[in-house]
Design a protein around this motif. Structure first.
Motif, PDB file in Angstrom:
ATOM      1  N   UNK A 117       0.833  -1.197   0.000  1.00 26.48           N
ATOM      2  CA  UNK A 117       0.000   0.000   0.000  1.00 26.48           C
ATOM      3  C   UNK A 117       0.873   1.254   0.000  1.00 26.48           C
ATOM      4  N   UNK A 118       1.920   1.247   0.802  1.00 18.94           N
ATOM      5  CA  UNK A 118       2.839   2.379   0.851  1.00 18.94           C
ATOM      6  C   UNK A 118       3.578   2.578  -0.455  1.00 18.94           C
ATOM      7  N   UNK A 119       3.974   1.482  -1.079  1.00 15.70           N
ATOM      8  CA  UNK A 119       4.670   1.557  -2.366  1.00 15.70           C
ATOM      9  C   UNK A 119       3.768   2.170  -3.428  1.00 15.70           C
ATOM     10  N   UNK A 120       2.520   1.726  -3.462  1.00 14.78           N
ATOM     11  CA  UNK A 120       1.564   2.260  -4.428  1.00 14.78           C
ATOM     12  C   UNK A 120       1.338   3.754  -4.197  1.00 14.78           C
ATOM     13  N   UNK A 121       1.186   4.140  -2.936  1.00 17.11           N
ATOM     14  CA  UNK A 121       0.960   5.549  -2.603  1.00 17.11           C
ATOM     15  C   UNK A 121       2.151   6.397  -3.039  1.00 17.11           C
ATOM     16  N   UNK A 122       3.361   5.931  -2.766  1.00 12.90           N
ATOM     17  CA  UNK A 122       4.549   6.694  -3.137  1.00 12.90           C
ATOM     18  C   UNK A 122       4.684   6.801  -4.651  1.00 12.90           C
ATOM     19  N   UNK A 123       4.402   5.715  -5.366  1.00 11.78           N
ATOM     20  CA  UNK A 123       4.502   5.753  -6.824  1.00 11.78           C
ATOM     21  C   UNK A 123       3.544   6.785  -7.419  1.00 11.78           C
ATOM     22  N   UNK A 124       2.366   6.901  -6.859  1.00  7.64           N
ATOM     23  CA  UNK A 124       1.393   7.858  -7.383  1.00  7.64           C
ATOM     24  C   UNK A 124       1.756   9.292  -7.016  1.00  7.64           C
ATOM     25  N   UNK A 125       2.155   9.514  -5.773  1.00  8.24           N
ATOM     26  CA  UNK A 125       2.395  10.880  -5.318  1.00  8.24           C
ATOM     27  C   UNK A 125       3.742  11.433  -5.755  1.00  8.24           C
ATOM     28  N   UNK A 126       4.685  10.576  -6.095  1.00  5.38           N
ATOM     29  CA  UNK A 126       6.000  11.070  -6.516  1.00  5.38           C
ATOM     30  C   UNK A 126       6.009  11.470  -7.988  1.00  5.38           C
ATOM     31  N   UNK A 127       5.027  11.041  -8.753  1.00  6.76           N
ATOM     32  CA  UNK A 127       4.890  11.414 -10.160  1.00  6.76           C
ATOM     33  C   UNK A 127       3.972  12.637 -10.243  1.00  6.76           C
ATOM     34  N   UNK A 128       4.487  13.736 -10.762  1.00  7.09           N
ATOM     35  CA  UNK A 128       3.734  14.995 -10.797  1.00  7.09           C
ATOM     36  C   UNK A 128       2.391  14.900 -11.495  1.00  7.09           C
ATOM     37  N   UNK A 129       2.340  14.232 -12.642  1.00  4.69           N
ATOM     38  CA  UNK A 129       1.087  14.116 -13.393  1.00  4.69           C
ATOM     39  C   UNK A 129       0.068  13.261 -12.650  1.00  4.69           C
ATOM     40  N   UNK A 130       0.530  12.127 -12.119  1.00  6.58           N
ATOM     41  CA  UNK A 130      -0.379  11.244 -11.388  1.00  6.58           C
ATOM     42  C   UNK A 130      -0.876  11.918 -10.110  1.00  6.58           C
ATOM     43  N   UNK A 131       0.009  12.664  -9.453  1.00  7.61           N
ATOM     44  CA  UNK A 131      -0.387  13.354  -8.226  1.00  7.61           C
ATOM     45  C   UNK A 131      -1.449  14.412  -8.513  1.00  7.61           C
ATOM     46  N   UNK A 132      -1.281  15.153  -9.600  1.00  5.52           N
ATOM     47  CA  UNK A 132      -2.270  16.167  -9.969  1.00  5.52           C
ATOM     48  C   UNK A 132      -3.626  15.521 -10.251  1.00  5.52           C
ATOM     49  N   UNK A 133      -3.617  14.401 -10.968  1.00  7.76           N
ATOM     50  CA  UNK A 133      -4.868  13.697 -11.260  1.00  7.76           C
ATOM     51  C   UNK A 133      -5.488  13.158  -9.976  1.00  7.76           C
ATOM     52  N   UNK A 134      -4.656  12.635  -9.075  1.00  8.59           N
ATOM     53  CA  UNK A 134      -5.162  12.106  -7.807  1.00  8.59           C
ATOM     54  C   UNK A 134      -5.750  13.230  -6.955  1.00  8.59           C
ATOM     55  N   UNK A 135      -5.057  14.366  -6.901  1.00 12.12           N
ATOM     56  CA  UNK A 135      -5.557  15.493  -6.110  1.00 12.12           C
ATOM     57  C   UNK A 135      -6.892  16.000  -6.627  1.00 12.12           C
ATOM     58  N   UNK A 136      -7.078  15.957  -7.938  1.00 13.14           N
ATOM     59  CA  UNK A 136      -8.312  16.465  -8.518  1.00 13.14           C
ATOM     60  C   UNK A 136      -9.456  15.452  -8.476  1.00 13.14           C
ATOM     61  N   UNK A 137      -9.154  14.184  -8.776  1.00 15.97           N
ATOM     62  CA  UNK A 137     -10.225  13.190  -8.926  1.00 15.97           C
ATOM     63  C   UNK A 137     -10.182  12.040  -7.923  1.00 15.97           C
ATOM     64  N   UNK A 138      -9.188  12.018  -7.059  1.00 14.85           N
ATOM     65  CA  UNK A 138      -9.062  10.910  -6.113  1.00 14.85           C
ATOM     66  C   UNK A 138      -8.567   9.669  -6.812  1.00 14.85           C
ATOM     67  N   UNK A 139      -8.918   8.507  -6.297  1.00 16.56           N
ATOM     68  CA  UNK A 139      -8.443   7.238  -6.866  1.00 16.56           C
ATOM     69  C   UNK A 139      -8.916   7.049  -8.299  1.00 16.56           C
ATOM     70  N   UNK A 140     -10.070   7.608  -8.644  1.00 15.58           N
ATOM     71  CA  UNK A 140     -10.584   7.475 -10.010  1.00 15.58           C
ATOM     72  C   UNK A 140      -9.676   8.161 -11.025  1.00 15.58           C
ATOM     73  N   UNK A 141      -8.921   9.145 -10.579  1.00  7.23           N
ATOM     74  CA  UNK A 141      -8.019   9.862 -11.494  1.00  7.23           C
ATOM     75  C   UNK A 141      -6.785   9.091 -11.859  1.00  7.23           C
ATOM     76  N   UNK A 142      -6.404   8.100 -11.067  1.00  6.93           N
ATOM     77  CA  UNK A 142      -5.167   7.353 -11.323  1.00  6.93           C
ATOM     78  C   UNK A 142      -5.403   5.874 -11.596  1.00  6.93           C
ATOM     79  N   UNK A 143      -6.605   5.387 -11.368  1.00  5.64           N
ATOM     80  CA  UNK A 143      -6.902   3.966 -11.572  1.00  5.64           C
ATOM     81  C   UNK A 143      -7.905   3.825 -12.709  1.00  5.64           C
ATOM     82  N   UNK A 144      -7.450   3.349 -13.858  1.00  3.40           N
ATOM     83  CA  UNK A 144      -8.353   3.260 -15.016  1.00  3.40           C
ATOM     84  C   UNK A 144      -9.573   2.374 -14.784  1.00  3.40           C
ATOM     85  N   UNK A 145      -9.471   1.396 -13.896  1.00 10.75           N
ATOM     86  CA  UNK A 145     -10.611   0.510 -13.660  1.00 10.75           C
ATOM     87  C   UNK A 145     -11.677   1.166 -12.791  1.00 10.75           C
TER      88      UNK A 145
END
Length: 79
Positions: free
Chosen positions: A49-77
């Motif tokens: 869980x920590x690895x997944x969180x770090x991978x998302x938040x350390x990438x600027x584009x993924x972090x922006x999508x996560x901040x705006x849309x939550x998990x739906x912004x970074x998880x295509x499913x």
């Protein structure tokens, strides 16, 4: 099961910079690493869980999508 907030997983504020994220991830990884907790499946889940969180938040584009849309912004499913 609903995923926990990535910031909560790492124990950082939403305005945390890259250094703070990296330190928080390393602390969590050392604590829950499967090699340090060989008979604890819960520790392994926390590590993943920590690895997944770090991978998302350390990438600027993924972090922006996560901040705006939550998990739906970074998880295509999720939508």
């Amino acid at each position: 099961m609903a995923k926990r907030d990535y910031y909560e997983v790492l124990g950082v504020n939403r305005d945390a910079d890259e250094d703070v994220l990296k330190k928080a991830y390393r602390r969590l990884a050392m604590k829950h690493h499967p090699d340090r907790n060989p008979d604890n499946p819960k520790a392994e889940e926390s590590f993943k869980e920590g690895k997944e969180a770090y991978e998302m938040l350390s990438d600027g584009n993924k972090r922006a999508a996560y901040d705006q849309y939550g998990h739906a912004g970074v998880d295509p499913s999720m939508g």
